[in-house]
Design a protein around this motif. Sequence first.
Motif, PDB file in Angstrom:
ATOM      1  N   UNK A   5       0.837  -1.195   0.000  1.00 24.47           N
ATOM      2  CA  UNK A   5       0.000   0.000   0.000  1.00 24.47           C
ATOM      3  C   UNK A   5       0.878   1.252   0.000  1.00 24.47           C
ATOM      4  N   UNK A   6       0.424   2.236  -0.761  1.00 26.41           N
ATOM      5  CA  UNK A   6       1.119   3.517  -0.757  1.00 26.41           C
ATOM      6  C   UNK A   6       2.422   3.522  -1.513  1.00 26.41           C
ATOM      7  N   UNK A   7       2.668   2.501  -2.350  1.00 24.88           N
ATOM      8  CA  UNK A   7       3.935   2.385  -3.064  1.00 24.88           C
ATOM      9  C   UNK A   7       3.657   2.309  -4.567  1.00 24.88           C
ATOM     10  N   UNK A   8       3.952   3.344  -5.347  1.00 22.68           N
ATOM     11  CA  UNK A   8       3.769   3.269  -6.803  1.00 22.68           C
ATOM     12  C   UNK A   8       4.623   2.146  -7.394  1.00 22.68           C
ATOM     13  N   UNK A   9       4.164   1.585  -8.493  1.00 23.11           N
ATOM     14  CA  UNK A   9       4.820   0.421  -9.069  1.00 23.11           C
ATOM     15  C   UNK A   9       6.297   0.608  -9.339  1.00 23.11           C
ATOM     16  N   UNK A  10       6.684   1.781  -9.815  1.00 24.28           N
ATOM     17  CA  UNK A  10       8.097   1.998 -10.167  1.00 24.28           C
ATOM     18  C   UNK A  10       8.997   2.062  -8.937  1.00 24.28           C
ATOM     19  N   UNK A  11       8.389   2.217  -7.745  1.00 26.04           N
ATOM     20  CA  UNK A  11       9.141   2.219  -6.487  1.00 26.04           C
ATOM     21  C   UNK A  11       8.995   0.885  -5.745  1.00 26.04           C
ATOM     22  N   UNK A  20      15.794   2.284 -14.246  1.00 20.34           N
ATOM     23  CA  UNK A  20      16.117   3.671 -13.914  1.00 20.34           C
ATOM     24  C   UNK A  20      15.374   4.634 -14.841  1.00 20.34           C
ATOM     25  N   UNK A  21      15.289   4.287 -16.114  1.00 16.48           N
ATOM     26  CA  UNK A  21      14.641   5.181 -17.074  1.00 16.48           C
ATOM     27  C   UNK A  21      13.180   5.413 -16.700  1.00 16.48           C
ATOM     28  N   UNK A  22      12.462   4.354 -16.308  1.00 19.64           N
ATOM     29  CA  UNK A  22      11.079   4.563 -15.884  1.00 19.64           C
ATOM     30  C   UNK A  22      11.014   5.373 -14.602  1.00 19.64           C
ATOM     31  N   UNK A  23      11.832   5.000 -13.621  1.00 19.53           N
ATOM     32  CA  UNK A  23      11.825   5.700 -12.336  1.00 19.53           C
ATOM     33  C   UNK A  23      12.030   7.194 -12.525  1.00 19.53           C
ATOM     34  N   UNK A  24      13.031   7.573 -13.298  1.00 23.79           N
ATOM     35  CA  UNK A  24      13.418   8.970 -13.464  1.00 23.79           C
ATOM     36  C   UNK A  24      12.402   9.730 -14.320  1.00 23.79           C
ATOM     37  N   UNK A  25      11.943   9.096 -15.401  1.00 28.99           N
ATOM     38  CA  UNK A  25      11.040   9.785 -16.324  1.00 28.99           C
ATOM     39  C   UNK A  25       9.651   9.961 -15.737  1.00 28.99           C
ATOM     40  N   UNK A  82       6.690  20.678 -16.898  1.00 27.57           N
ATOM     41  CA  UNK A  82       7.718  21.258 -17.761  1.00 27.57           C
ATOM     42  C   UNK A  82       9.133  21.060 -17.276  1.00 27.57           C
ATOM     43  N   UNK A  83       9.354  20.194 -16.275  1.00 25.42           N
ATOM     44  CA  UNK A  83      10.706  19.954 -15.773  1.00 25.42           C
ATOM     45  C   UNK A  83      11.012  18.462 -15.820  1.00 25.42           C
ATOM     46  N   UNK A  84      12.242  18.117 -15.487  1.00 28.33           N
ATOM     47  CA  UNK A  84      12.662  16.722 -15.424  1.00 28.33           C
ATOM     48  C   UNK A  84      13.678  16.373 -16.482  1.00 28.33           C
ATOM     49  N   UNK A  85      14.646  15.553 -16.093  1.00 25.69           N
ATOM     50  CA  UNK A  85      15.646  15.059 -17.044  1.00 25.69           C
ATOM     51  C   UNK A  85      15.079  13.927 -17.884  1.00 25.69           C
ATOM     52  N   UNK A  86      15.539  13.840 -19.117  1.00 20.54           N
ATOM     53  CA  UNK A  86      15.177  12.732 -19.995  1.00 20.54           C
ATOM     54  C   UNK A  86      16.217  11.628 -19.829  1.00 20.54           C
ATOM     55  N   UNK A  87      15.827  10.443 -19.344  1.00 17.73           N
ATOM     56  CA  UNK A  87      16.799   9.367 -19.188  1.00 17.73           C
ATOM     57  C   UNK A  87      17.128   8.705 -20.522  1.00 17.73           C
TER      58      UNK A  87
END
Length: 426
Positions: free
Chosen positions: A185-191, A266-271, A278-283
């Motif tokens: 509970x309370x944990x998104x899939x990517x985490x 990592x790419x899913x986690x970061x993206x 309008x922010x965020x790095x592209x992995x």
Amino acid sequence: MRIDIGAALDATATPGVPPDALDRLDDRVARAHDRITAGMDGDEFGYAALNLPQTVDVDAITAAADAVADADTLVTVGIGGSALGAATLVDALGDDDLDYHALDNVDPAHVTRLLDRIDLSTTAVHVVSRSGTTAETLANFLVVRDAMDDAGVDWTARTLVTTGDDGPLRALADTHDLPALDAPRGVPGRFAALSTVALPAAAIAGVDVGELVAGAADGRAALAGSLEDCPAYAYGATAYALDQRGAGVNAMLPYAERLETFAEWFAQLWAESLGKDGVGQTPARALGATDQHSQLQLYRAGPRDKLVTMLRPASRPDCAIPEAELADIDYLTGGDLGALLDAEFEATAASLAASGVPTVRVEVPAVDARSVGRLLFDFEAACVLAGELYGVETFTQPAVEWGKNAARELLRGEDPLPETETHIVE
């Protein structure tokens, strides 16, 4: 985990982070750490992911996995975070004798080819959907179940489920008395790689999940209110600071074949966590030394918009290079493939530094369960810290949900899509 951010500072890199800017940023890191700690203490949505080393039930996961421990083939049926964590763990640590596949796409050619090729009678299936309504996951599972029926295999004896408290998948598990684990509970899939979402696949693949969780616990214990004292925060803060200075691409470059899928995770986690407002790095994903011969040219000589994250284990298995009997390559004789790969790592790092490309070096002791558990936890914590610095809702994914809902409406015969101009060339 060991982080070296020296080649990301402005004395070497352009763009680079001035040391005094890093000092100022550390005050924000301290405040972000207080927020993260409060979220963990309150078991708040998303922040609860960082409590998994203390809350996950390893014994329950191991017991569920034992029901299909005789499998020669393992198929994870899920998508996104419901599949990438498991694939990362199995690819990094799993028994080579196990044939592993992740059905994380609904490409009919791929699905049918896989099911035609594997022996379904010795296959274990782990179906993962928190909501129990994920269209791609349920569609693929229905296809797998039908294939098992056609092959005369009792699919109920070969299937393990991870899902939420209710929904169609929970109802199916209850109806057929399938072994079922609760999604955290309370944990998104990517985490959720360090939970019932991914650890069952690791257990079936012969991984010591207790050691994985212990490594994650090491990372949790290392969280501190300064980036100078916490490798995870050092990474998250440096990546954020470089993005603010123009390094909007983050290329993850592991120098270990078994960590290639980690770059996908990592790419899913970061993206998905940071790409908002309008922010965020592209992995970007790469593999050393393979992609020195494909992508390095761009990283070194292309636009100055990249951070390169170089990852390697401190120790590797031995694999001696035989005598060549050729004078031009006699420098290889008596060497080792691991030493060659490390030389490639050092040469690439030097090449990037010489051209001013900001680079962060990440080192883990080995590709073993404890090190991988720490690696996953630290990058999750780095992502949460970066989200605090960006000021975004790290744990939501509204753009993803829009697409899911639109796909369901199309399948129901509705048309939710906005009109767009077309310009077709055939």
